[in-house]
Motif scaffolding. Structure first.
Motif, mmCIF file in Angstrom:
data_model
loop_
_atom_site.group_PDB
_atom_site.id
_atom_site.type_symbol
_atom_site.label_atom_id
_atom_site.label_comp_id
_atom_site.label_asym_id
_atom_site.label_seq_id
_atom_site.Cartn_x
_atom_site.Cartn_y
_atom_site.Cartn_z
ATOM 1 N N UNK A 153 0.853 -1.186 0.000
ATOM 2 C CA UNK A 153 0.000 0.000 0.000
ATOM 3 C C UNK A 153 0.895 1.244 0.000
ATOM 4 N N UNK A 154 1.803 1.291 -0.971
ATOM 5 C CA UNK A 154 2.819 2.339 -1.018
ATOM 6 C C UNK A 154 2.814 3.033 -2.378
ATOM 7 N N UNK A 155 3.122 4.322 -2.366
ATOM 8 C CA UNK A 155 3.382 5.055 -3.596
ATOM 9 C C UNK A 155 4.788 4.700 -4.062
ATOM 10 N N UNK A 156 4.950 4.430 -5.353
ATOM 11 C CA UNK A 156 6.267 4.113 -5.894
ATOM 12 C C UNK A 156 6.552 5.036 -7.079
ATOM 13 N N UNK A 157 7.732 5.614 -7.060
ATOM 14 C CA UNK A 157 8.222 6.429 -8.172
ATOM 15 C C UNK A 157 9.392 5.686 -8.796
ATOM 16 N N UNK A 158 9.228 5.245 -10.038
ATOM 17 C CA UNK A 158 10.254 4.470 -10.735
ATOM 18 C C UNK A 158 10.775 5.320 -11.889
ATOM 19 N N UNK A 159 12.063 5.642 -11.866
ATOM 20 C CA UNK A 159 12.588 6.693 -12.744
ATOM 21 C C UNK A 159 13.445 6.147 -13.893
ATOM 22 N N UNK A 160 13.469 6.923 -14.970
ATOM 23 C CA UNK A 160 14.390 6.696 -16.083
ATOM 24 C C UNK A 160 15.504 7.739 -15.980
ATOM 25 N N UNK A 161 16.555 7.391 -15.260
ATOM 26 C CA UNK A 161 17.684 8.310 -15.117
ATOM 27 C C UNK A 161 18.526 8.314 -16.399
ATOM 28 N N UNK A 162 19.348 9.330 -16.552
ATOM 29 C CA UNK A 162 20.219 9.414 -17.725
ATOM 30 C C UNK A 162 21.286 8.318 -17.680
ATOM 31 N N UNK A 163 21.596 7.781 -18.837
ATOM 32 C CA UNK A 163 22.509 6.646 -18.943
ATOM 33 C C UNK A 163 23.873 7.072 -19.472
ATOM 34 N N UNK A 164 24.904 6.349 -19.028
ATOM 35 C CA UNK A 164 26.246 6.469 -19.588
ATOM 36 C C UNK A 164 26.315 5.601 -20.855
ATOM 37 N N UNK A 165 27.259 5.844 -21.748
ATOM 38 C CA UNK A 165 28.335 6.835 -21.673
ATOM 39 C C UNK A 165 27.922 8.251 -22.094
ATOM 40 N N UNK A 166 26.713 8.398 -22.664
ATOM 41 C CA UNK A 166 26.292 9.732 -23.094
ATOM 42 C C UNK A 166 26.225 10.700 -21.911
#
Length: 309
Positions: free
Chosen positions: A109-122
């Motif tokens: 019963x939790x709010x979840x924030x699942x993120x797309x962070x910036x990736x290496x090597x760019x």
């Protein structure tokens, strides 16, 4: 010498035939590997949770952060989890964790924030860390709108996401930031100095892929910051309660054991689970008994952490 094949949990052997061979990971193959790791099956709708694609405003001159927001039905104040996906610092998406995050949101019963962070090597370090910090701050800023109890916000990271989550916990500690209820790490990628292992690391994420991931992420930075490679941290006092899960034949087994020992020595409440015969990514083999045991252990750790506040 022990045959690594003989060490694999019987429930995990059949999946080896369909798991990707990431030993070929390089600049030339990166786009293909990203496509493989981004592939998902449609998630089953789970009653009681709303899933929304959102965009979190980036800090300063940083780009906005795409994310999936999971909100259970109802108006009660809830705990929250910031989820950081895996992919060796160079691949992976929040979408790949979608099915498990739907299940976890309902179970806790939790709010979840699942993120797309910036990736290496760019986008090498500190891009992923900046995106994660911005996302954590956003959860706090939006707590009243989302019905979040700010005393019960946890970090969850898988593989590379586990390393990013640990670095974030160190950064929050050192900046005097908000308290983190639990640091939940699933076979975390913690130390750029990892060497080959006599029996571990043969499957899914071998040493060659690990070196490529780290070199892409660190981009030659010297000295290596502990927030980038938290396995290098000497002082772990005042870290949040930590849950670590890793397979016995995962390349990261030694660094995960060392980190757990260091946490314990620093007086940090630490829960460590080592699953015999489990390789990197074993939690994705949902039908395996060892994966089900992990899910039970992980869920119980979150429940205890959220109940303790």
């Amino acid at each position: 010498m022990t045959d690594p094949d003989a060490l694999v949990d019987p429930d995990l052997r059949a999946a080896l035939a369909v798991l990707p061979d990431l030993s070929v990971l390089s600049l030339e193959t990166l786009n293909d590997v990203r496509a493989i790791l981004a592939a998902t099956r449609p998630s089953e709708e789970i009653a009681g949770v709303q899933v929304t694609r959102i965009s979190i405003p980036g800090a300063s001159d940083q780009p906005d952060i795409a994310a999936l927001l999971y909100r259970p039905e109802g108006t009660a104040m809830r705990p929250a989890i910031l989820n950081i996906h895996g992919g060796g610092m160079v691949a992976g998406t929040a979408e790949r964790d979608d099915a498990s995050m739907r299940t976890l949101a309902v179970a806790l019963d939790a709010v979840i924030l699942s993120i797309d962070y910036r990736l290496a090597p760019e986008a090498p370090y500190p891009a992923a860390m900046e995106d994660s910090m911005t996302s954590l701050e956003w959860l706090h800023q939006q707590a009243s709108n989302l019905g979040i109890d700010v005393r019960r916000i946890a970090l969850r990271g898988t593989s590379a996401g586990g390393g990013i989550a640990t670095g974030l916990a160190l950064l929050v500690r050192d900046r005097g930031g908000p308290e983190i209820a639990l640091l939940s790490l699933v076979y975390p990628m913690l130390d750029d100095r990892t060497e080959n292992h006599p029996v571990a690391g043969k499957y899914v994420w071998p040493i060659a892929a690990n070196r490529f991931g780290w070199s892409s992420y660190l981009n030659g930075i010297v000295p290596v910051p502990i927030y980038a490679a938290p396995g290098r941290a000497d002082h772990l006092a005042a870290m949040p309660p930590t849950f670590i899960a890793v397979g016995s034949i995962d390349l990261f087994i030694d660094e995960n054991l060392r980190f757990a020992q260091a946490l314990i020595a620093a007086g940090v409440p630490t829960e460590l689970h080592v699953y015999p015969g489990a390789y990197h990514g074993f939690t994705l083999i949902s039908g395996a008994g060892v994966a089900r045991r992990f899910e039970q252990d992980s869920l119980a750790a979150f429940q205890r952490a959220f109940a303790a506040v």
